[in-house]
Structures are given as C-alpha cells and as structure tokens.
Design a protein around this motif. Structure first.
Motif, PDB file in Angstrom:
ATOM      1  N   LEU A 202      -2.647   5.566  -8.473  1.00 22.80           N
ATOM      2  CA  LEU A 202      -3.847   5.682  -9.296  1.00 22.80           C
ATOM      3  C   LEU A 202      -4.302   4.318  -9.815  1.00 22.80           C
ATOM      4  CD1 LEU A 202      -2.956   8.866 -11.395  1.00 22.80           C
ATOM      5  CD2 LEU A 202      -4.852   8.661  -9.761  1.00 22.80           C
ATOM      6  N   VAL A 203      -3.354   3.545 -10.326  1.00 26.61           N
ATOM      7  CA  VAL A 203      -3.703   2.256 -10.926  1.00 26.61           C
ATOM      8  C   VAL A 203      -4.142   1.260  -9.859  1.00 26.61           C
ATOM      9  CG1 VAL A 203      -2.840   0.287 -12.251  1.00 26.61           C
ATOM     10  CG2 VAL A 203      -2.173   2.613 -12.892  1.00 26.61           C
ATOM     11  N   VAL A 204      -3.351   1.112  -8.795  1.00 26.30           N
ATOM     12  CA  VAL A 204      -3.639   0.104  -7.775  1.00 26.30           C
ATOM     13  C   VAL A 204      -4.935   0.411  -7.042  1.00 26.30           C
ATOM     14  CG1 VAL A 204      -2.837  -0.920  -5.616  1.00 26.30           C
ATOM     15  CG2 VAL A 204      -1.228  -0.557  -7.495  1.00 26.30           C
ATOM     16  N   GLU A 205      -5.145   1.668  -6.663  1.00 31.54           N
ATOM     17  CA  GLU A 205      -6.364   2.019  -5.935  1.00 31.54           C
ATOM     18  C   GLU A 205      -7.596   1.927  -6.829  1.00 31.54           C
ATOM     19  OE1 GLU A 205      -6.609   2.321  -2.790  1.00 31.54           O
ATOM     20  OE2 GLU A 205      -4.468   2.253  -2.387  1.00 31.54           O
ATOM     21  N   THR A 206      -7.433   2.230  -8.109  1.00 33.36           N
ATOM     22  CA  THR A 206      -8.552   2.077  -9.043  1.00 33.36           C
ATOM     23  C   THR A 206      -8.942   0.617  -9.177  1.00 33.36           C
ATOM     24  OG1 THR A 206      -7.919   4.061 -10.267  1.00 33.36           O
ATOM     25  CG2 THR A 206      -9.328   2.476 -11.413  1.00 33.36           C
ATOM     26  N   MET A 207      -7.939  -0.244  -9.294  1.00 31.92           N
ATOM     27  CA  MET A 207      -8.217  -1.682  -9.394  1.00 31.92           C
ATOM     28  C   MET A 207      -8.860  -2.199  -8.110  1.00 31.92           C
ATOM     29  SD  MET A 207      -5.665  -4.809 -10.432  1.00 31.92           S
ATOM     30  CE  MET A 207      -5.650  -4.338 -12.155  1.00 31.92           C
ATOM     31  N   ALA A 208      -8.348  -1.757  -6.960  1.00 32.72           N
ATOM     32  CA  ALA A 208      -8.913  -2.191  -5.678  1.00 32.72           C
ATOM     33  C   ALA A 208     -10.368  -1.731  -5.544  1.00 32.72           C
ATOM     34  CB  ALA A 208      -8.078  -1.652  -4.523  1.00 32.72           C
ATOM     35  N   GLY A 209     -10.635  -0.499  -5.963  1.00 31.14           N
ATOM     36  CA  GLY A 209     -12.003   0.006  -5.882  1.00 31.14           C
ATOM     37  C   GLY A 209     -12.950  -0.757  -6.791  1.00 31.14           C
ATOM     38  N   ALA A 210     -12.487  -1.058  -8.015  1.00 30.72           N
ATOM     39  CA  ALA A 210     -13.324  -1.827  -8.937  1.00 30.72           C
ATOM     40  C   ALA A 210     -13.601  -3.226  -8.382  1.00 30.72           C
ATOM     41  CB  ALA A 210     -12.640  -1.918 -10.298  1.00 30.72           C
ATOM     42  N   SER A 211     -12.587  -3.828  -7.755  1.00 28.46           N
ATOM     43  CA  SER A 211     -12.764  -5.146  -7.143  1.00 28.46           C
ATOM     44  C   SER A 211     -13.821  -5.105  -6.045  1.00 28.46           C
ATOM     45  CB  SER A 211     -11.433  -5.635  -6.583  1.00 28.46           C
ATOM     46  OG  SER A 211     -11.588  -6.857  -5.888  1.00 28.46           O
ATOM     47  N   GLU A 212     -13.769  -4.073  -5.211  1.00 26.30           N
ATOM     48  CA  GLU A 212     -14.755  -3.944  -4.137  1.00 26.30           C
ATOM     49  C   GLU A 212     -16.153  -3.720  -4.693  1.00 26.30           C
ATOM     50  OE1 GLU A 212     -14.587  -4.347  -0.742  1.00 26.30           O
ATOM     51  OE2 GLU A 212     -12.656  -5.229  -1.270  1.00 26.30           O
ATOM     52  N   MET A 213     -16.262  -2.957  -5.780  1.00 27.01           N
ATOM     53  CA  MET A 213     -17.572  -2.757  -6.413  1.00 27.01           C
ATOM     54  C   MET A 213     -18.151  -4.094  -6.880  1.00 27.01           C
ATOM     55  SD  MET A 213     -18.859   0.386  -6.626  1.00 27.01           S
ATOM     56  CE  MET A 213     -19.813   0.471  -8.142  1.00 27.01           C
ATOM     57  N   LEU A 214     -17.320  -4.914  -7.481  1.00 25.45           N
ATOM     58  CA  LEU A 214     -17.782  -6.214  -7.963  1.00 25.45           C
ATOM     59  C   LEU A 214     -18.248  -7.104  -6.812  1.00 25.45           C
ATOM     60  CD1 LEU A 214     -15.041  -6.865 -10.646  1.00 25.45           C
ATOM     61  CD2 LEU A 214     -17.481  -6.612 -11.106  1.00 25.45           C
ATOM     62  N   LYS A 215     -17.592  -6.971  -5.648  1.00 20.69           N
ATOM     63  CA  LYS A 215     -17.981  -7.790  -4.498  1.00 20.69           C
ATOM     64  C   LYS A 215     -19.214  -7.256  -3.791  1.00 20.69           C
ATOM     65  CE  LYS A 215     -13.862  -7.929  -2.457  1.00 20.69           C
ATOM     66  NZ  LYS A 215     -12.830  -8.318  -1.446  1.00 20.69           N
TER      67      LYS A 215
END
Length: 268
Positions: A202-215
């Motif tokens: 949950l934590v890692v995939e949420t962070m990865a998704g937020a990172s992709e949104m920012l990019k």
C-alpha cells in the motif's frame, strides 16, 4: 570515449558500470577498474560485468579517454599523487567523490577538463537523479559524452559546482528521507491489523503512483494535494496532523542541515 578507467570500485562505481554495460553505452572490454588493494572486489566486477581489473595504472591511464574518481574522500590525495604523472594532459577527469572540489583535484592532476557529479543510490536501478558540474575547460562535445554516460544510470541535471551542496541535500540524501517516511507509514499501518506485506505494498505503490502523477501531470504538487483534500474529509484530517507537527518545517530544516553538512565536509 572509447576507454574508461575507474579508480575506486565501491557501490557507486559498480552502479555506473552496471548502467554502462546494461545499456550498451560502452563495451565492457573498454572499461577498466582498479582500487587500492581489494582484488576480490575487482574479480567480482569482472565476473559480473566483463570489465577489466588492473593494477597496471601507468598503461591504463595512458589509454583512458576518461578517468573516473570513485574512491573514498580520505583516499583521494594519496591516489591522485600516485597517478597524476601518468594521466595525459587533456584527458578529462570525472569525480564521484563527495565534498572534494574541482580546484583541489586540479592542484593534484593539473589543469584539464574536470567534472563532478552527485548521483544517488537509485543509480543501482538506473533511476538516479544526478547533478553534474563542469569546469571551464570542458567543451560541448565532452559534456555531451559525459551526459550520455550518466544517462545510463538515470536523469542528469547540470548545475554550478557550488550548487552541488544543495543537490547533495535534496537528491543525494533524498532517498533516505523517503525511506524514513515509508518506515513511519508502515509502522502506523501495522497498528490496524494489516499484515506487513499488505502495508508495504500500500505504502510503496501509493508513493510510486504519486511520483508518476508529479512527472506526468502538468500541475503543481499543491494543486494535486488540494484536489484530493475534501473539506471535512479524511485527507484533510491527515494533512492537518502533518501541519500540527510542523512536518513542512521539519523537511525545510532537514534540507538546510544536510546542505550545511555538505559544505562543512568539503572544507574539512
């Protein structure tokens, strides 16, 4: 650049070698590696990547089109004093050594094209954000060649040398800050009965998704945050807690202290 010599064979040297060979930027036959005395490490690099281990430094330096300094800061002076006479006058030197200024390197190896970089540990998976600074002797063609090399481990951002302290504080040390946040979120999640693997995902995939949104999305982080912060909702409650404990100020101080430590180490 046909031949590259790495002086130093630690984790960052290996990460760069991995990127260069995995992406076929340079043939392994043209990458040479040496260190102070750890022959087992050189053998491991040879077996893993096909690079050439050598202690015949005079010959290797004469053939090198680029010399990469990847030793520990405490070993720089002794290493460069030993090899300086064997480096051809116009051969560029690229330093991965934290806190060791180009002016100090030039005092040991003479006036020549010099570059300093600050990668981060995500270089191991070709996702480093690497800051690079050049001296005035580096021409456009050499910059392009070095950029191509560094892109094998991630993205490259050119800055002034003095700004490498800020790059160190934000990007060089940055992965540790995010890992710290992940630690905290995992610990919190475990208190609600979720198993460790579920919480981690949950934590890692949420962070990865937020990172992709920012990019991918052309919107500022403040706007993205506000879009998911409904008045009176769960996100607002969480963000208010972060504000209550001055998390933004903590990160501001975190960056400032890391930048100051980088300067302190450079002057020590």
């Amino acid at each position: 650049m046909k031949n590259i010599l790495f002086i130093g064979a630690g984790s960052m040297a290996e990460a760069i070698i991995h990127g260069l060979t995995a992406q076929n930027v340079i043939d392994a036959d043209h990458i040479f590696v040496t260190n102070k005395s750890n022959e087992a490490k050189l053998q491991q690099l040879h077996e893993a990547y096909g690079v050439s281990a050598t202690y015949e430094l005079a010959t290797a330096l004469q053939q090198a089109d680029l010399v990469v300094l990847a030793m520990k800061p405490k070993d720089v002076t002794a290493a460069l004093t030993q090899v300086a006479a064997h480096i051809p006058a116009n051969t560029p030197v690229l330093s991965v050594v934290a806190g060791y200024a180009m002016a100090s390197i030039e005092q040991l190896v003479g006036a020549r094209p010099l570059a300093r970089i600050m990668p981060n540990t995500s270089a191991q998976i070709a996702l480093s954000t690497t800051g690079v600074a050049y001296n005035a002797a580096v021409d456009r063609a050499t910059k392009d060649e070095i950029t191509t090399l560094l892109q094998s481990i991630g993205t490259v951002i050119e800055v002034e040398e003095d700004q490498l302290h800020a790059v160190t504080a934000i990007s060089g040390s940055g992965p540790a800050y995010f890992y710290y946040v992940v630690e905290a979120m995992k610990e919190a999640g475990l208190t609600y009965g979720l198993d460790e693997q579920t919480v981690k995902q949950l934590v890692v995939e949420t962070m990865a998704g937020a990172s992709e949104m920012l990019k991918r999305v052309d919107e500022e982080p403040q706007l993205l945050r506000k879009k998911i912060t409904s008045p009176g909702g769960t996100t607002e409650a969480g963000v208010n807690a972060l504000k209550k404990f001055h998390v933004k100020e903590a990160f501001t101080t975190c960056i400032a202290d890391a930048e100051a430590k980088s300067r302190e180490l450079a002057n020590s």
